[in-house]
Design a protein around this motif. Sequence first.
Motif, PDB file in Angstrom:
ATOM      1  N   ILE A   1       0.842  -1.207   0.000  1.00 43.72           N
ATOM      2  CA  ILE A   1       0.000   0.000   0.000  1.00 43.72           C
ATOM      3  C   ILE A   1       0.877   1.256   0.000  1.00 43.72           C
ATOM      4  O   ILE A   1       0.628   2.196  -0.755  1.00 43.72           O
ATOM      5  N   ALA A   2       1.935   1.245   0.820  1.00 44.62           N
ATOM      6  CA  ALA A   2       2.875   2.377   0.789  1.00 44.62           C
ATOM      7  C   ALA A   2       3.491   2.491  -0.602  1.00 44.62           C
ATOM      8  O   ALA A   2       3.776   3.588  -1.088  1.00 44.62           O
ATOM      9  N   GLY A   3       3.671   1.346  -1.262  1.00 42.45           N
ATOM     10  CA  GLY A   3       4.285   1.321  -2.593  1.00 42.45           C
ATOM     11  C   GLY A   3       3.470   2.025  -3.652  1.00 42.45           C
ATOM     12  O   GLY A   3       4.030   2.575  -4.607  1.00 42.45           O
ATOM     13  N   ILE A   4       2.150   2.023  -3.498  1.00 45.05           N
ATOM     14  CA  ILE A   4       1.311   2.687  -4.510  1.00 45.05           C
ATOM     15  C   ILE A   4       0.768   4.034  -4.021  1.00 45.05           C
ATOM     16  O   ILE A   4      -0.100   4.623  -4.657  1.00 45.05           O
ATOM     17  N   THR A   5       1.289   4.477  -2.864  1.00 41.44           N
ATOM     18  CA  THR A   5       0.880   5.797  -2.344  1.00 41.44           C
ATOM     19  C   THR A   5       2.126   6.600  -1.936  1.00 41.44           C
ATOM     20  O   THR A   5       2.755   7.239  -2.765  1.00 41.44           O
ATOM     21  N   ARG A   6       2.485   6.499  -0.672  1.00 40.60           N
ATOM     22  CA  ARG A   6       3.569   7.294  -0.082  1.00 40.60           C
ATOM     23  C   ARG A   6       4.897   7.188  -0.841  1.00 40.60           C
ATOM     24  O   ARG A   6       5.505   8.189  -1.220  1.00 40.60           O
ATOM     25  N   HIS A   7       5.337   5.957  -1.061  1.00 35.55           N
ATOM     26  CA  HIS A   7       6.652   5.798  -1.693  1.00 35.55           C
ATOM     27  C   HIS A   7       6.606   6.098  -3.185  1.00 35.55           C
ATOM     28  O   HIS A   7       7.606   6.536  -3.758  1.00 35.55           O
ATOM     29  N   ALA A   8       5.461   5.897  -3.802  1.00 34.26           N
ATOM     30  CA  ALA A   8       5.331   6.257  -5.219  1.00 34.26           C
ATOM     31  C   ALA A   8       5.413   7.774  -5.387  1.00 34.26           C
ATOM     32  O   ALA A   8       6.020   8.284  -6.342  1.00 34.26           O
ATOM     33  N   ALA A   9       4.818   8.511  -4.442  1.00 38.99           N
ATOM     34  CA  ALA A   9       4.903   9.969  -4.498  1.00 38.99           C
ATOM     35  C   ALA A   9       6.359  10.413  -4.389  1.00 38.99           C
ATOM     36  O   ALA A   9       6.824  11.304  -5.115  1.00 38.99           O
ATOM     37  N   ARG A  10       7.079   9.770  -3.521  1.00 45.50           N
ATOM     38  CA  ARG A  10       8.506  10.067  -3.331  1.00 45.50           C
ATOM     39  C   ARG A  10       9.309   9.823  -4.599  1.00 45.50           C
ATOM     40  O   ARG A  10      10.216  10.577  -4.930  1.00 45.50           O
ATOM     41  N   ALA A  11       8.956   8.752  -5.313  1.00 52.43           N
ATOM     42  CA  ALA A  11       9.672   8.418  -6.554  1.00 52.43           C
ATOM     43  C   ALA A  11       9.475   9.498  -7.617  1.00 52.43           C
ATOM     44  O   ALA A  11      10.204   9.541  -8.606  1.00 52.43           O
ATOM     45  N   LEU A  12       8.482  10.350  -7.410  1.00 48.27           N
ATOM     46  CA  LEU A  12       8.225  11.445  -8.357  1.00 48.27           C
ATOM     47  C   LEU A  12       8.605  12.803  -7.778  1.00 48.27           C
ATOM     48  O   LEU A  12       8.356  13.835  -8.405  1.00 48.27           O
ATOM     49  N   GLY A  13       9.168  12.812  -6.579  1.00 45.81           N
ATOM     50  CA  GLY A  13       9.479  14.090  -5.936  1.00 45.81           C
ATOM     51  C   GLY A  13       8.222  14.819  -5.479  1.00 45.81           C
ATOM     52  O   GLY A  13       8.226  16.025  -5.266  1.00 45.81           O
ATOM     53  N   LEU A  14       7.117  14.091  -5.319  1.00 50.25           N
ATOM     54  CA  LEU A  14       5.835  14.701  -4.932  1.00 50.25           C
ATOM     55  C   LEU A  14       5.500  14.448  -3.463  1.00 50.25           C
ATOM     56  O   LEU A  14       4.341  14.554  -3.067  1.00 50.25           O
ATOM     57  N   GLN A  15       6.518  14.133  -2.655  1.00 46.75           N
ATOM     58  CA  GLN A  15       6.228  13.720  -1.278  1.00 46.75           C
ATOM     59  C   GLN A  15       5.602  14.822  -0.423  1.00 46.75           C
ATOM     60  O   GLN A  15       4.983  14.531   0.590  1.00 46.75           O
TER      61      GLN A  15
END
Length: 411
Positions: A351-365
Amino acid sequence: MNHCVLPTADGVWRHLRFAPGALAGEQAIEGDAAIAVADGKIAWVGRGDAVPESFAVLPRFDGRDALVTPGLVDCHTHLVYGGQRANEFAMRLSGATYEEVAKAGGGIVSSVRATREADEDTLYAQAARRLEQLLAEGVCAIEIKSGYGLALEHERKQLRVARRLGEAYGVTVRTTFLGAHALPPEYAGRQGDYVELVCKEMLPALASEGLVDAVDVFCERIAFSLEETERVFQAAKALGLPVKLHAEQLSDMGGAALAARYGALSCDHIEHLSAEGIAAMREAGTTAVLLPGAYYTLRDTHLPPIEALRAAGVPMAVSTDHNPGTSPALSLLLMANMACTLFRLTVPEAIAGITRHAARALGLQDTHGVIGVGRPANFVLWQLRDGAELAYWFGQQPERTIVRQGRIVKK
Ligand code: NIG
Ligand code: FE
């Protein structure tokens, strides 16, 4: 479709339960919870019995005890392309490998032909249908790469479509320039010249048009070498653009360590990632993007080093990698399911992989991937009892209400 005519989500959303990790920081609220939305932003989050008086005048929405997650983030897609490659699916079933298909003139280059032939409006219409499926599941931010044009005008066409989609659908779109995805046929035998074109002409031109949020390379023996990758990274750095990398998918090229040296947002695929690569990513704060759809489609058996990434504390994102060759998938929940079943992620990790950490991978954290006061209202109300159900069901869509950019887009 005009996003602005959709009903506003401004009001107090009551009778909610937050999924683990849904809230910004380490915050957690057990049991009945509520969210107040004002002017399209999250104005307050707290216990259901503690909604401040000042919000009493706002409309009320009954969440019916829904499980709430942040809006989903698909952090790695090749959504804009012409044609399809079902023939290669059939070829691989008869025994051909991805590399053999590519060497036989199929693979990425066959999508390049179809993409070059299509005009911008055709590409837009086709990509819009795909985007609609992702949005209907709860995606609120998405990355879209170029890389099927491989010539300035065609890369521009792809990136313009990506920007237009973001505006029309009211969804955050991050564009990534992937000019170094494959060698276009007209440059056969002149790979160095093509890399020069990417660095000196294509990237600066597209960046100056505001079409590039990040820069990616396919670093692989059937694509670009480590040295060529670094040349592209240098060009990105000179323009102040962040980098990411298709790294160690088929072999260990040392790409992840190089990308980490350039402060990469993410390294993606990483089935063959080494211990050195993991250490470099940890040091640089680079996110690992897992792409189980490509792993599955290619019937790969070389697992990414999940346990070592976990032990090192490298954040793991999960994405569709939607593309016509290796991952024709349009469901992030299915990817979460596969990340658990194939890669042994835990449900909270998926779930973190498709929300929190995915945002981080785009610099959108700072804006996406978690629910927090001051952020745009992006969240999904799932009519599910147990958080594990998000990754458990597959081939079906749970009942849900979606709030995207402060609008109720699905009820
Ligand atoms: O992410 N690995 C390289 N790029 C894509 C596949 C592109 C294609 O086959 O069209 C990927 O899997
Ligand atoms: Fe990809």
